[in-house]
Design an enzyme around this catalytic site. Structure first.
Site, PDB file in Angstrom:
ATOM      1  N   CYS A   1     -51.986 111.953  49.470  1.00  0.00           N
ATOM      2  CA  CYS A   1     -53.527 111.678  49.679  1.00  0.00           C
ATOM      3  C   CYS A   1     -54.017 112.948  50.017  1.00  0.00           C
ATOM      4  O   CYS A   1     -55.326 113.310  50.188  1.00  0.00           O
ATOM      5  CB  CYS A   1     -53.688 110.563  50.551  1.00  0.00           C
ATOM      6  SG  CYS A   1     -53.429 108.881  49.804  1.00  0.00           S
TER       7      CYS A   1
ATOM      8  N   HIS B   1     -61.267 112.297  53.109  1.00  0.00           N
ATOM      9  CA  HIS B   1     -60.579 111.186  52.185  1.00  0.00           C
ATOM     10  C   HIS B   1     -60.677 109.883  52.490  1.00  0.00           C
ATOM     11  O   HIS B   1     -61.178 109.539  53.690  1.00  0.00           O
ATOM     12  CB  HIS B   1     -59.068 111.643  52.705  1.00  0.00           C
ATOM     13  CG  HIS B   1     -58.048 110.858  51.880  1.00  0.00           C
ATOM     14  ND1 HIS B   1     -57.943 110.315  50.710  1.00  0.00           N
ATOM     15  CD2 HIS B   1     -57.042 109.698  52.286  1.00  0.00           C
ATOM     16  CE1 HIS B   1     -57.098 109.261  50.298  1.00  0.00           C
ATOM     17  NE2 HIS B   1     -56.551 108.978  51.242  1.00  0.00           N
TER      18      HIS B   1
ATOM     19  N   ASN C   1     -59.212 103.890  47.553  1.00  0.00           N
ATOM     20  CA  ASN C   1     -58.479 105.037  47.944  1.00  0.00           C
ATOM     21  C   ASN C   1     -58.100 105.272  46.624  1.00  0.00           C
ATOM     22  O   ASN C   1     -57.138 104.888  46.266  1.00  0.00           O
ATOM     23  CB  ASN C   1     -57.310 104.527  48.932  1.00  0.00           C
ATOM     24  CG  ASN C   1     -56.654 105.717  49.462  1.00  0.00           C
ATOM     25  OD1 ASN C   1     -56.584 106.803  48.886  1.00  0.00           O
ATOM     26  ND2 ASN C   1     -55.823 105.738  50.532  1.00  0.00           N
TER      27      ASN C   1
HETATM   28  O1  UT7 Z   1     -54.396 107.266  51.956  1.00  0.00           O
HETATM   29  C1  UT7 Z   1     -53.288 107.520  52.752  1.00  0.00           C
HETATM   30  C2  UT7 Z   1     -53.617 107.154  54.319  1.00  0.00           C
HETATM   31  N1  UT7 Z   1     -53.822 105.586  54.364  1.00  0.00           N
HETATM   32  C3  UT7 Z   1     -54.272 105.198  55.429  1.00  0.00           C
HETATM   33  O2  UT7 Z   1     -55.049 105.911  56.189  1.00  0.00           O
HETATM   34  C4  UT7 Z   1     -54.186 103.534  55.556  1.00  0.00           C
HETATM   35  C5  UT7 Z   1     -54.286 103.355  57.118  1.00  0.00           C
HETATM   36  N2  UT7 Z   1     -54.114 102.033  57.204  1.00  0.00           N
HETATM   37  C6  UT7 Z   1     -55.090 101.012  57.159  1.00  0.00           C
HETATM   38  O3  UT7 Z   1     -56.166 101.486  56.572  1.00  0.00           O
HETATM   39  C7  UT7 Z   1     -55.047  99.730  57.843  1.00  0.00           C
HETATM   40  O4  UT7 Z   1     -53.945  99.749  58.674  1.00  0.00           O
HETATM   41  C8  UT7 Z   1     -54.873  98.601  56.959  1.00  0.00           C
HETATM   42  C9  UT7 Z   1     -56.114  98.299  55.959  1.00  0.00           C
HETATM   43  C10 UT7 Z   1     -53.859  98.979  55.775  1.00  0.00           C
HETATM   44  C11 UT7 Z   1     -54.666  97.266  57.165  1.00  0.00           C
HETATM   45  O5  UT7 Z   1     -55.585  96.989  58.254  1.00  0.00           O
HETATM   46  P1  UT7 Z   1     -55.195  96.601  59.803  1.00  0.00           P
HETATM   47  O6  UT7 Z   1     -56.490  96.120  60.357  1.00  0.00           O
HETATM   48  O7  UT7 Z   1     -54.411  97.610  60.393  1.00  0.00           O
HETATM   49  O8  UT7 Z   1     -54.323  95.102  59.313  1.00  0.00           O
HETATM   50  P2  UT7 Z   1     -52.782  94.959  59.756  1.00  0.00           P
HETATM   51  O9  UT7 Z   1     -52.006  95.490  58.836  1.00  0.00           O
HETATM   52  O10 UT7 Z   1     -52.714  94.980  61.343  1.00  0.00           O
HETATM   53  O11 UT7 Z   1     -52.778  93.419  59.387  1.00  0.00           O
HETATM   54  C12 UT7 Z   1     -53.642  92.429  60.135  1.00  0.00           C
HETATM   55  C13 UT7 Z   1     -53.273  91.048  59.493  1.00  0.00           C
HETATM   56  C14 UT7 Z   1     -51.871  90.699  59.216  1.00  0.00           C
HETATM   57  O12 UT7 Z   1     -51.482  89.184  59.465  1.00  0.00           O
HETATM   58  P3  UT7 Z   1     -50.899  88.826  60.682  1.00  0.00           P
HETATM   59  O13 UT7 Z   1     -49.643  89.261  60.906  1.00  0.00           O
HETATM   60  O14 UT7 Z   1     -51.935  89.210  61.992  1.00  0.00           O
HETATM   61  O15 UT7 Z   1     -51.074  87.312  60.552  1.00  0.00           O
HETATM   62  C15 UT7 Z   1     -51.605  90.910  57.659  1.00  0.00           C
HETATM   63  O16 UT7 Z   1     -50.663  90.272  57.187  1.00  0.00           O
HETATM   64  O17 UT7 Z   1     -53.895  90.901  58.309  1.00  0.00           O
HETATM   65  C16 UT7 Z   1     -53.251  90.681  57.013  1.00  0.00           C
HETATM   66  N3  UT7 Z   1     -53.356  90.986  56.014  1.00  0.00           N
HETATM   67  C17 UT7 Z   1     -54.484  90.715  54.996  1.00  0.00           C
HETATM   68  N4  UT7 Z   1     -54.929  89.664  54.988  1.00  0.00           N
HETATM   69  C18 UT7 Z   1     -55.736  89.194  53.902  1.00  0.00           C
HETATM   70  C19 UT7 Z   1     -52.857  92.494  55.437  1.00  0.00           C
HETATM   71  N5  UT7 Z   1     -53.405  92.821  54.183  1.00  0.00           N
HETATM   72  C20 UT7 Z   1     -54.311  91.719  54.003  1.00  0.00           C
HETATM   73  C21 UT7 Z   1     -55.161  91.004  52.979  1.00  0.00           C
HETATM   74  N6  UT7 Z   1     -55.725  90.040  52.969  1.00  0.00           N
HETATM   75  N7  UT7 Z   1     -55.388  92.221  51.819  1.00  0.00           N
END
Ligand code: UT7
Length: 342
Positions: free
Chosen positions: A132, A269, A299
Site C-alpha cells: 500500500c 492512503h 482500499n
Molecule cells: O492498506 C494497508 C493498511 N491497512 C490498514 O491500515 C488497515 C488497518 N486496520 C483496520 O482498518 C481495522 O483494524 C479493521 C477495519 C480491519 C478492523 O476494524 P477493528 O475496529 O479493528 O475491528 P476488529 O478487528 O477489532 O474486530 C472487531 C469485531 C470482531 O468481533 P469480536 O471478536 O469482537 O466478536 C470481528 O470478528 O468485529 C468483527 N468483524 C466484523 N464484523 C462484521 C471483523 N470484520 C467484520 C465484518 N463484519 N466485516
C-alpha cells in the site's frame, strides 16, 4: 574508510540543499472498473453488514475488475488519462514506474507492458513492490531519476487487482479492498531548493521487515501450490498506521522548514476512514481539506493515492501553489510520505 572520505561523509548532512531540478506534477489520471460491489451485496453471502463496514471503515462500495481487466490494462488506462490531462504525448515519456502487488505476470514488468500499450518506444520501465506504500515509493524513485537528470518525464502508476488475492469467505479482510489504477506524470522543472518551489519538495521512505507477518500475502506467482491470499492482523496494522504515518508527516514538514499550518491538503492512503480522520485532525485540517475516496473505492492499495489525487485535481479542488501532504503505510511494513506543491 579513509580519513578524507570519513570527513566528507560526516559533513554531508550539513550540506545545503540546492536542487536546480524539481519534479513537477504535469497531469493525473485514474481508472476504475465498471462493476461496483456494495456492502449490502457482500452481506448477502457473508456474516457482515453495511452498518458494521461503514462504521468501522467508512467503506460503502468498491469496484471489482472484470474478467479481462488486469493491473496492465487498468494501469494503461490511468496512464493515458494522465497523459491527456498533461497534454503530453507518449513520445515524451522516458520512464514508466509501476507500483503493484498484483502484477499480471512475474515478468515482463507491468510497466514494460504499459510502455508498449501506450506506444512508448524509448526510455526504461520497471515495477516496484511496497504494497500500500507503493505509490509513495514509486514517486520517490521517479523523483530521484528526474533530479539526477536520467529522466525528464516519468509516468508513475499504482495499479491493483486485490479482488484476486482476497479470501472472499474472510469478512475481516475481503470487505476492505477494491480494484483500480491511478497515474501521475512527473516532469522536470526549475527549482531553487526553497519550500516555496512547485513540485515534489521531498519524499520520506521507511520499512520495518520485523513486522512483515502482520500484513502479507501467503504466496506468489512463483508458487504453483499457492497463488496467494491476503492475511492481516487489522488491529496491529491500525496501531502502527496511525503512529508511523504521523511521524513521517512531521518528518516531511520539518525537513522543509514547514509546519502543520502550511499544509493545504491531505491526500492520504485510503485504508480506513478512522485513520484518515485522525491524520486530518492531527494536521488541524478541516474535513473539506482531506481528500476521501474510501467510501466509493475502498482500499485500492498502491492505486489509492493517485486515484484520490486525480479526482481532487479533476474537480479543481486542489489549486496551483497549494501544498499537498501524501502518506501511506502497507505490508512490509513499509510507510512513507511526500510533500508536493501543485
Ligand atoms: O492498506 C494497508 C493498511 N491497512 C490498514 O491500515 C488497515 C488497518 N486496520 C483496520 O482498518 C481495522 O483494524 C479493521 C477495519 C480491519 C478492523 O476494524 P477493528 O475496529 O479493528 O475491528 P476488529 O478487528 O477489532 O474486530 C472487531 C469485531 C470482531 O468481533 P469480536 O471478536 O469482537 O466478536 C470481528 O470478528 O468485529 C468483527 N468483524 C466484523 N464484523 C462484521 C471483523 N470484520 C467484520 C465484518 N463484519 N466485516
Amino acid at each position: 574508510m579513509t580519513d578524507d572520505l570519513g570527513a566528507l561523509l560526516a559533513s554531508a548532512p550539513t550540506l545545503p540543499r540546492t536542487p536546480s531540478v524539481r519534479s513537477l506534477l504535469a497531469g493525473t489520471g485514474g481508472y476504475l472498473p465498471e462493476r461496483v460491489l456494495t456492502n449490502d451485496e457482500l452481506a448477502r453471502t457473508l456474516d457482515t453488514s453495511d452498518a458494521w463496514i461503514v462504521e468501522r471503515t467508512g467503506i460503502r462500495q468498491r469496484h471489482i475488475a472484470g474478467p479481462h481487466e488486469t493491473a496492465c490494462s487498468m494501469g494503461a488506462a490511468a496512464a493515458r488519462a494522465a497523459l491527456g490531462a498533461a497534454g503530453a504525448a507518449p513520445a515524451d515519456i522516458d520512464a514508466v514506474i509501476v507500483a503493484t502487488s498484483t502484477p499480471d505476470q512475474a515478468f515482463p514488468a507491468v510497466a514494460a507492458r504499459i510502455q508498449h500499450a501506450l506506444g512508448i518506444q524509448r526510455g526504461f520501465a520497471f515495477d516496484l513492490s511496497a504494497a500500500c506504500s507503493g505509490f509513495i515509493y514509486a514517486l520517490a524513485v521517479a523523483d530521484a531519476f528526474i533530479r539526477l537528470r536520467q529522466a525528464r518525464h516519468a509516468l508513475v502508476i499504482g495499479t491493483e487487482v486485490y479482488s484476486r488475492i482476497l479470501d472472499w469467505q474472510d469478512r475481516a479482510t475481503c470487505v476492505l479492498f477494491g480494484d483500480g489504477a491511478g497515474a501521475v506524470l512527473l516532469s522536470a522543472g526549475p527549482g531553487t531548493g526553497a519550500s516555496t518551489d512547485r513540485g515534489l519538495l521531498s519524499t520520506h521512505l521507511h520499512a520495518d521487515g520485523a513486522l512483515g507477518d502482520i500484513l502479507y500475502v501467503d504466496g506468489a506467482v512463483g508458487r504453483r501450490d499457492r497463488p496467494g491470499t491476503l492475511m492481516m492482523n487489522g488491529r496491529e496494522v491500525f496501531r502502527h498506521a496511525v503512529a508511523r504515518m504521523a511521524e513521517t508527516v512531521d518528518e516531511a514538514l520539518a525537513d522543509n522548514g514547514l509546519t502543520h499550518a502550511d499544509v493545504d491538503w491531505l491526500v492520504p492512503h485510503q485504508a480506513n476512514l478512522r485513520i484518515i480522520d485522525a491524520m486530518g485532525r492531527r494536521l488541524h485540517l478541516p474535513p473539506e481539506r482531506v481528500v476521501v475516496t474510501i467510501d466509493r473505492h475502498a482500499n485500492t492499495s498502491a492505486a489509492s493515492i493517485p486515484l484520490a489525487l486525480a479526482e481532487a485535481l479533476a474537480g479543481q479542488r486542489i489549486r496551483p501553489g497549494q501544498l499537498v501532504v501524501m502518506e501511506a503505510l502497507g505490508g512490509g511494513l513499509t510507510w512513507g510520505s511526500a510533500l508536493l506543491r501543485i
